[in-house]
Scaffold this motif. Structure first.
Motif, short mmCIF file in Angstrom:
data_model
loop_
_atom_site.label_atom_id
_atom_site.label_comp_id
_atom_site.label_asym_id
_atom_site.label_seq_id
_atom_site.Cartn_x
_atom_site.Cartn_y
_atom_site.Cartn_z
N ARG A 147 -2.76 67.02 34.44
CA ARG A 147 -2.83 67.18 35.90
C ARG A 147 -1.51 67.77 36.39
O ARG A 147 -0.48 67.63 35.72
CB ARG A 147 -3.02 65.82 36.57
CG ARG A 147 -4.30 65.13 36.19
CD ARG A 147 -4.43 63.77 36.86
NE ARG A 147 -3.60 62.75 36.25
CZ ARG A 147 -2.90 61.83 36.92
NH1 ARG A 147 -2.91 61.83 38.24
NH2 ARG A 147 -2.19 60.93 36.29
N VAL A 148 -1.55 68.40 37.58
CA VAL A 148 -0.33 68.89 38.21
C VAL A 148 0.27 67.72 38.98
O VAL A 148 -0.33 67.24 39.95
CB VAL A 148 -0.63 70.07 39.17
CG1 VAL A 148 0.63 70.49 39.92
CG2 VAL A 148 -1.23 71.25 38.41
N GLU A 149 1.44 67.28 38.55
CA GLU A 149 2.03 66.07 39.16
C GLU A 149 2.22 66.21 40.66
O GLU A 149 1.95 65.27 41.42
CB GLU A 149 3.38 65.76 38.50
CG GLU A 149 3.99 64.47 39.01
CD GLU A 149 5.38 64.23 38.45
OE1 GLU A 149 6.15 65.20 38.30
OE2 GLU A 149 5.69 63.06 38.17
N ALA A 150 2.65 67.39 41.12
CA ALA A 150 3.00 67.56 42.52
C ALA A 150 1.77 67.71 43.43
O ALA A 150 1.91 67.68 44.66
CB ALA A 150 3.89 68.79 42.67
N SER A 151 0.60 67.85 42.87
CA SER A 151 -0.59 68.02 43.70
C SER A 151 -1.07 66.66 44.23
O SER A 151 -1.14 65.70 43.46
CB SER A 151 -1.71 68.69 42.87
OG SER A 151 -2.88 68.78 43.65
N PRO A 152 -1.40 66.57 45.52
CA PRO A 152 -1.74 65.26 46.09
C PRO A 152 -3.07 64.69 45.60
O PRO A 152 -3.29 63.48 45.67
CB PRO A 152 -1.79 65.52 47.60
CG PRO A 152 -1.94 66.99 47.75
CD PRO A 152 -1.34 67.63 46.54
N ILE A 153 -3.98 65.56 45.13
CA ILE A 153 -5.30 65.11 44.70
C ILE A 153 -5.67 65.79 43.39
O ILE A 153 -5.47 67.00 43.23
CB ILE A 153 -6.37 65.44 45.77
CG1 ILE A 153 -6.08 64.62 47.03
CG2 ILE A 153 -7.79 65.22 45.25
CD1 ILE A 153 -7.18 64.40 47.96
N GLN A 154 -6.20 65.00 42.47
CA GLN A 154 -6.72 65.59 41.23
C GLN A 154 -8.04 64.91 40.86
O GLN A 154 -8.18 63.70 41.06
CB GLN A 154 -5.74 65.41 40.07
CG GLN A 154 -4.33 65.90 40.33
CD GLN A 154 -3.34 64.76 40.42
OE1 GLN A 154 -3.64 63.63 40.06
NE2 GLN A 154 -2.15 65.04 40.93
N PHE A 155 -8.99 65.69 40.36
CA PHE A 155 -10.25 65.15 39.84
C PHE A 155 -10.28 65.35 38.33
O PHE A 155 -10.08 66.48 37.86
CB PHE A 155 -11.48 65.91 40.38
CG PHE A 155 -11.77 65.76 41.84
CD1 PHE A 155 -11.16 64.80 42.63
CD2 PHE A 155 -12.72 66.60 42.44
CE1 PHE A 155 -11.46 64.68 43.98
CE2 PHE A 155 -13.02 66.49 43.78
CZ PHE A 155 -12.40 65.53 44.56
N GLU A 156 -10.58 64.31 37.61
CA GLU A 156 -10.82 64.44 36.17
C GLU A 156 -12.32 64.70 35.98
O GLU A 156 -13.15 63.90 36.41
CB GLU A 156 -10.39 63.17 35.43
CG GLU A 156 -8.91 62.87 35.61
CD GLU A 156 -8.42 61.76 34.70
OE1 GLU A 156 -9.08 61.47 33.68
OE2 GLU A 156 -7.36 61.18 35.02
N CYS A 157 -12.66 65.83 35.35
CA CYS A 157 -14.07 66.26 35.28
C CYS A 157 -14.56 66.40 33.85
O CYS A 157 -13.83 66.88 32.99
CB CYS A 157 -14.25 67.61 35.99
SG CYS A 157 -13.66 67.62 37.68
N ARG A 158 -15.84 66.03 33.67
CA ARG A 158 -16.51 66.28 32.39
C ARG A 158 -17.39 67.51 32.55
O ARG A 158 -18.21 67.58 33.48
CB ARG A 158 -17.36 65.06 32.01
CG ARG A 158 -18.16 65.28 30.70
CD ARG A 158 -18.75 63.99 30.20
NE ARG A 158 -19.63 63.39 31.20
CZ ARG A 158 -19.90 62.09 31.26
NH1 ARG A 158 -19.35 61.25 30.41
NH2 ARG A 158 -20.71 61.61 32.20
N TYR A 159 -17.22 68.49 31.67
CA TYR A 159 -18.02 69.71 31.72
C TYR A 159 -19.50 69.37 31.67
O TYR A 159 -19.93 68.54 30.84
CB TYR A 159 -17.63 70.61 30.53
CG TYR A 159 -18.54 71.80 30.34
CD1 TYR A 159 -18.40 72.94 31.11
CD2 TYR A 159 -19.57 71.75 29.39
CE1 TYR A 159 -19.25 74.02 30.94
CE2 TYR A 159 -20.42 72.82 29.21
CZ TYR A 159 -20.26 73.96 29.99
OH TYR A 159 -21.11 75.02 29.82
#
Ligand SMILES: Cc1cc2nc3c(=O)[nH]c(=O)nc-3n(C[C@H](O)[C@H](O)[C@H](O)COP(=O)(O)O)c2cc1C
Length: 217
Positions: free
Chosen positions: A125-137
């Protein structure tokens, strides 16, 4: 004015099409190659598709040599990808990560952003980004196109995990979008960032519809 898309005979100096559906959110997509090289690239043909369970998609045209983009190849081979929110503060890094470079290049380094591990999936993930989604293809939908770059791979993934930085959650339980300041594409070299919000509830007596729209639990 009217023009037939097939003819593209709008007569304007710049093609207006990409400015007709705006602003487009930017999915800053991170993946991992089979060799374990981290990849990062922005996709403004990005959207959430549904919410229960949540799915997102990004649409990747072909590279200039007609091959498929690294994000697509990696998402399919690794079976996972991560969405990072692109914000105004991160705009230069987002732009830098869009360069067409060989798959051996670590694009977190190219963009100058710190990578942190995900909890469920392998891509960083990009640490500085306020939101991240972990996605399964989930699936790729390939749409035929004109020319070398026209064909597009629509990559769909199921969201397994949602990261939201605590500092962007307000006391009332809503997200502080103005503080995050996400950016969106407007076509050309133009972007926007969210600097104002207005509120509008669906009219009518159906409280279920209204609370669903508001996201009330
Ligand atoms: C803001 C922004 C949005 C972009 N959106 C898209 C897009 O929706 N689809 C696409 O194919 N390329 C898009 N690009 C170009 C890709 O980011 C670029 O081709 C990148 O090199 C792809 O990287 P990859 O091969 O590592 O996946 C965009 C570039 C920028 C700067």
């Amino acid at each position: 004015m009217f023009y037939e898309a097939k003819r593209n005979d709008h007569g304007l100096q710049f093609d207006p099409f990409k400015s007709c559906v705006v602003p487009r959110p930017i999915g800053w997509i991170s993946t991992l190659s089979r060799e374990g090289i981290p990849n990062l690239a922005p996709y403004s043909q990005f959207q959430n598709l549904t919410f229960d369970p949540p799915y997102v998609m990004f649409a990747a045209n072909q590279k200039t040599d007609g091959s498929r983009k690294d994000s697509v190849v990696n998402a399919e081979q690794c079976g996972e990808f991560v969405y990072n929110m692109a914000t105004y503060d991160l705009r230069e890094a987002v732009n830098n990560s869009s360069q067409e470079v060989p798959p051996e290049v670590d694009e977190f380094e190219l963009a100058g952003v710190t990578k942190i591990p995900s909890k469920i999936v392998k891509p960083f993930r990009v640490e500085a980004s306020p939101i991240q989604f972990e996605c399964r293809y989930h699936q790729t939908l390939r749409l035929p196109g004109n020319g070398v770059m026209g064909t597009v791979d629509v990559v769909i993934g199921e969201v397994l995990g949602v990261h939201i930085k605590d500092e962007f959650i307000m006391p009332d339980g809503k997200l502080d979008i103005l503080k995050m300041r996400p950016i969106g594409r407007l076509g050309y070299y133009d972007y926007t960032s969210i600097e104002s919000i207005f509120e509008m509830a669906i009219p009518g007596p159906n409280e279920d519809v209204r609370s669903g729209m508001e996201g009330r639990r």
